[in-house]
Design a protein around this motif. Structure first.
Motif, PDB file in Angstrom:
ATOM      1  N   TYR A  29       1.082  -0.326   6.792  1.00 32.60           N
ATOM      2  CA  TYR A  29       1.612   0.154   5.517  1.00 32.60           C
ATOM      3  C   TYR A  29       2.296  -0.980   4.744  1.00 32.60           C
ATOM      4  CZ  TYR A  29       0.800   5.162   6.083  1.00 32.60           C
ATOM      5  OH  TYR A  29       0.228   6.396   6.192  1.00 32.60           O
ATOM      6  N   ILE A  30       3.055  -1.802   5.470  1.00 32.96           N
ATOM      7  CA  ILE A  30       3.787  -2.883   4.802  1.00 32.96           C
ATOM      8  C   ILE A  30       2.839  -3.920   4.223  1.00 32.96           C
ATOM      9  CG2 ILE A  30       5.471  -4.735   5.105  1.00 32.96           C
ATOM     10  CD1 ILE A  30       6.673  -1.957   5.192  1.00 32.96           C
ATOM     11  N   THR A  31       1.795  -4.280   4.976  1.00 35.26           N
ATOM     12  CA  THR A  31       0.829  -5.250   4.445  1.00 35.26           C
ATOM     13  C   THR A  31       0.090  -4.678   3.242  1.00 35.26           C
ATOM     14  OG1 THR A  31      -0.815  -4.478   6.063  1.00 35.26           O
ATOM     15  CG2 THR A  31       0.490  -6.409   6.654  1.00 35.26           C
ATOM     16  N   HIS A  32      -0.218  -3.372   3.295  1.00 30.18           N
ATOM     17  CA  HIS A  32      -0.879  -2.721   2.169  1.00 30.18           C
ATOM     18  C   HIS A  32       0.054  -2.675   0.960  1.00 30.18           C
ATOM     19  CE1 HIS A  32      -3.957  -0.088   0.430  1.00 30.18           C
ATOM     20  NE2 HIS A  32      -2.972   0.641  -0.056  1.00 30.18           N
ATOM     21  N   LEU A  33       1.336  -2.481   1.239  1.00 32.41           N
ATOM     22  CA  LEU A  33       2.341  -2.349   0.179  1.00 32.41           C
ATOM     23  C   LEU A  33       2.618  -3.678  -0.502  1.00 32.41           C
ATOM     24  CD1 LEU A  33       4.484  -0.313  -1.051  1.00 32.41           C
ATOM     25  CD2 LEU A  33       6.067  -1.197   0.661  1.00 32.41           C
ATOM     26  N   SER A  54       9.425  -2.435  -1.122  1.00 27.59           N
ATOM     27  CA  SER A  54       9.960  -1.484  -0.149  1.00 27.59           C
ATOM     28  C   SER A  54      10.885  -0.487  -0.831  1.00 27.59           C
ATOM     29  CB  SER A  54      10.713  -2.223   0.969  1.00 27.59           C
ATOM     30  OG  SER A  54       9.845  -3.018   1.738  1.00 27.59           O
ATOM     31  N   ILE A  55      11.722  -0.984  -1.732  1.00 24.28           N
ATOM     32  CA  ILE A  55      12.617  -0.101  -2.478  1.00 24.28           C
ATOM     33  C   ILE A  55      11.801   0.858  -3.350  1.00 24.28           C
ATOM     34  CG2 ILE A  55      14.334  -0.030  -4.339  1.00 24.28           C
ATOM     35  CD1 ILE A  55      15.479  -2.651  -3.166  1.00 24.28           C
ATOM     36  N   GLY A  56      10.752   0.343  -3.977  1.00 25.03           N
ATOM     37  CA  GLY A  56       9.889   1.206  -4.786  1.00 25.03           C
ATOM     38  C   GLY A  56       9.242   2.285  -3.942  1.00 25.03           C
ATOM     39  N   PHE A  57       8.768   1.909  -2.762  1.00 26.70           N
ATOM     40  CA  PHE A  57       8.146   2.849  -1.839  1.00 26.70           C
ATOM     41  C   PHE A  57       9.136   3.938  -1.428  1.00 26.70           C
ATOM     42  CE2 PHE A  57       6.625   4.101   2.415  1.00 26.70           C
ATOM     43  CZ  PHE A  57       5.289   4.349   2.139  1.00 26.70           C
ATOM     44  N   ILE A  58      10.376   3.539  -1.143  1.00 24.93           N
ATOM     45  CA  ILE A  58      11.434   4.487  -0.767  1.00 24.93           C
ATOM     46  C   ILE A  58      11.723   5.455  -1.911  1.00 24.93           C
ATOM     47  CG2 ILE A  58      13.915   4.667  -0.298  1.00 24.93           C
ATOM     48  CD1 ILE A  58      13.564   2.015   1.326  1.00 24.93           C
ATOM     49  N   ILE A  59      11.805   4.916  -3.134  1.00 25.36           N
ATOM     50  CA  ILE A  59      12.040   5.765  -4.310  1.00 25.36           C
ATOM     51  C   ILE A  59      10.917   6.793  -4.434  1.00 25.36           C
ATOM     52  CG2 ILE A  59      12.098   5.807  -6.843  1.00 25.36           C
ATOM     53  CD1 ILE A  59      13.483   3.055  -6.711  1.00 25.36           C
ATOM     54  N   GLY A  60       9.680   6.351  -4.194  1.00 19.31           N
ATOM     55  CA  GLY A  60       8.522   7.235  -4.315  1.00 19.31           C
ATOM     56  C   GLY A  60       8.572   8.401  -3.358  1.00 19.31           C
ATOM     57  N   LEU A 130       4.377   4.894  -6.705  1.00 16.01           N
ATOM     58  CA  LEU A 130       3.243   5.822  -6.602  1.00 16.01           C
ATOM     59  C   LEU A 130       2.689   5.875  -5.190  1.00 16.01           C
ATOM     60  CD1 LEU A 130       1.320   4.977  -9.921  1.00 16.01           C
ATOM     61  CD2 LEU A 130       2.761   6.975  -9.446  1.00 16.01           C
ATOM     62  N   LEU A 131       2.663   4.737  -4.521  1.00 17.58           N
ATOM     63  CA  LEU A 131       2.184   4.689  -3.144  1.00 17.58           C
ATOM     64  C   LEU A 131       3.126   5.471  -2.226  1.00 17.58           C
ATOM     65  CD1 LEU A 131      -0.031   3.516  -1.337  1.00 17.58           C
ATOM     66  CD2 LEU A 131       1.445   1.516  -0.971  1.00 17.58           C
ATOM     67  N   GLY A 132       4.431   5.358  -2.480  1.00 22.67           N
ATOM     68  CA  GLY A 132       5.407   6.123  -1.708  1.00 22.67           C
ATOM     69  C   GLY A 132       5.257   7.616  -1.914  1.00 22.67           C
ATOM     70  N   ALA A 134       2.419   9.115  -2.725  1.00 21.89           N
ATOM     71  CA  ALA A 134       1.181   9.490  -2.043  1.00 21.89           C
ATOM     72  C   ALA A 134       1.410   9.584  -0.539  1.00 21.89           C
ATOM     73  CB  ALA A 134       0.089   8.472  -2.347  1.00 21.89           C
ATOM     74  N   PHE A 135       2.190   8.651  -0.013  1.00 22.60           N
ATOM     75  CA  PHE A 135       2.507   8.646   1.405  1.00 22.60           C
ATOM     76  C   PHE A 135       3.237   9.925   1.806  1.00 22.60           C
ATOM     77  CE2 PHE A 135       5.360   7.263   4.914  1.00 22.60           C
ATOM     78  CZ  PHE A 135       4.398   6.869   5.821  1.00 22.60           C
ATOM     79  N   ALA A 136       4.184  10.357   0.967  1.00 22.50           N
ATOM     80  CA  ALA A 136       4.960  11.568   1.267  1.00 22.50           C
ATOM     81  C   ALA A 136       4.103  12.820   1.206  1.00 22.50           C
ATOM     82  CB  ALA A 136       6.136  11.681   0.291  1.00 22.50           C
ATOM     83  N   THR A 137       3.206  12.892   0.230  1.00 23.17           N
ATOM     84  CA  THR A 137       2.377  14.093   0.091  1.00 23.17           C
ATOM     85  C   THR A 137       1.290  14.171   1.148  1.00 23.17           C
ATOM     86  OG1 THR A 137       0.999  12.932  -1.546  1.00 23.17           O
ATOM     87  CG2 THR A 137       2.758  14.329  -2.399  1.00 23.17           C
TER      88      THR A 137
END
Length: 237
Positions: A29-33, A54-60, A130-132, A134-137
């Motif tokens: 996930y991190i390499t993709h992010l 990472s912060i953006g992913f967390i916000i997502g 947006l990736l975050g 998608a990850f959550a859903t």
């Protein structure tokens, strides 16, 4: 329900992060992010990029979780005249989910997995958000059980804000270790390998915590403990 409920939600978020079907996938996930690559047992990436994405992913994923919490709480408010019944059903389901997480139950319907794959790598903090989301859903089944338990708790909460706080605490529980481990693996992947050895035991701990939460909700003790803690806090003041 605020004090003890938020504790359970925070603990659920932390242990969900270390679930056997999420934690091992973290390097991917991190390499993709970030667009980084694994080389010499560490993630090669610009650390500023790592922090921001990472912060953006967390916000997502936090946006999705908090929205779900607000929705569950809102539905609970609509059905407020059935609150006792909702709490009893929620408590029973949380116990079942906890036993499933601990591996003591094997209901196939609770083991189904739904993932949303994103082929396009994150290019900036906005795409990371947006990736975050998608990850959550597209959450994996073992985290889905923990998340469902907290959502059931939110549905039986007294106010809409309590549901939001519960899922905010769950998101924070996911966010803190995610950010720490993301930084750690940019130095070495040994930590990932070490923690992987204990994931099965952590899943049992996660399940037992959820079972305890379920019994508190089912018996109505959750409200009594929260009321006692509130009274104790006021007394200290």
């Amino acid at each position: 329900m605020n004090d003890i409920g938020i504790f359970f939600a925070l603990a659920g978020g932390i242990l969900s992060f270390f679930s056997p079907c999420v934690f091992p996938l973290l390097p991917a996930y991190i390499t993709h992010l970030t667009g980084g690559k694994i080389e010499d047992s560490k993630l090669l990436v610009n650390r500023t990029t790592l922090y921001l994405r990472s912060i953006g992913f967390i916000i997502g994923f936090s946006i999705i979780f908090v929205a779900l919490g607000a929705s569950a709480s809102f539905i609970g408010q609509i059905l407020s005249e059935y609150r006792v019944l909702i709490m009893q059903i929620a408590g029973l389901l949380i116990i079942i989910f906890g036993l499933q997480m601990a591996g003591l139950l094997k209901f196939k319907v609770l083991m189904k997995e739904k993932r949303i794959q994103s082929e396009q790598k994150s290019k900036n903090i906005f795409s990371s958000i947006l990736l975050g989301m998608a990850f959550a859903t597209g959450w994996s089944p073992c985290v889905g059980l923990a998340l469902s338990s907290i959502l059931l708790l939110a549905s039986s909460s007294d106010t809409l804000s309590q549901g939001v706080f519960l899922l905010g605490a769950y998101s924070l529980g996911m966010a803190i270790p995610f950010l720490i481990i993301s930084i750690v693996i940019s130095y070495s992947l040994k930590t990932i390998r070490t923690i992987n050895k204990y994931l099965a035991k952590l899943a049992v701990v996660n399940g037992m915590i959820m079972v305890g939460l379920g019994f508190l909700v089912l018996s109505g003790q959750m409200q009594k403990i929260s009321a006692w803690l509130s009274a104790f806090s006021l007394f200290d003041l």
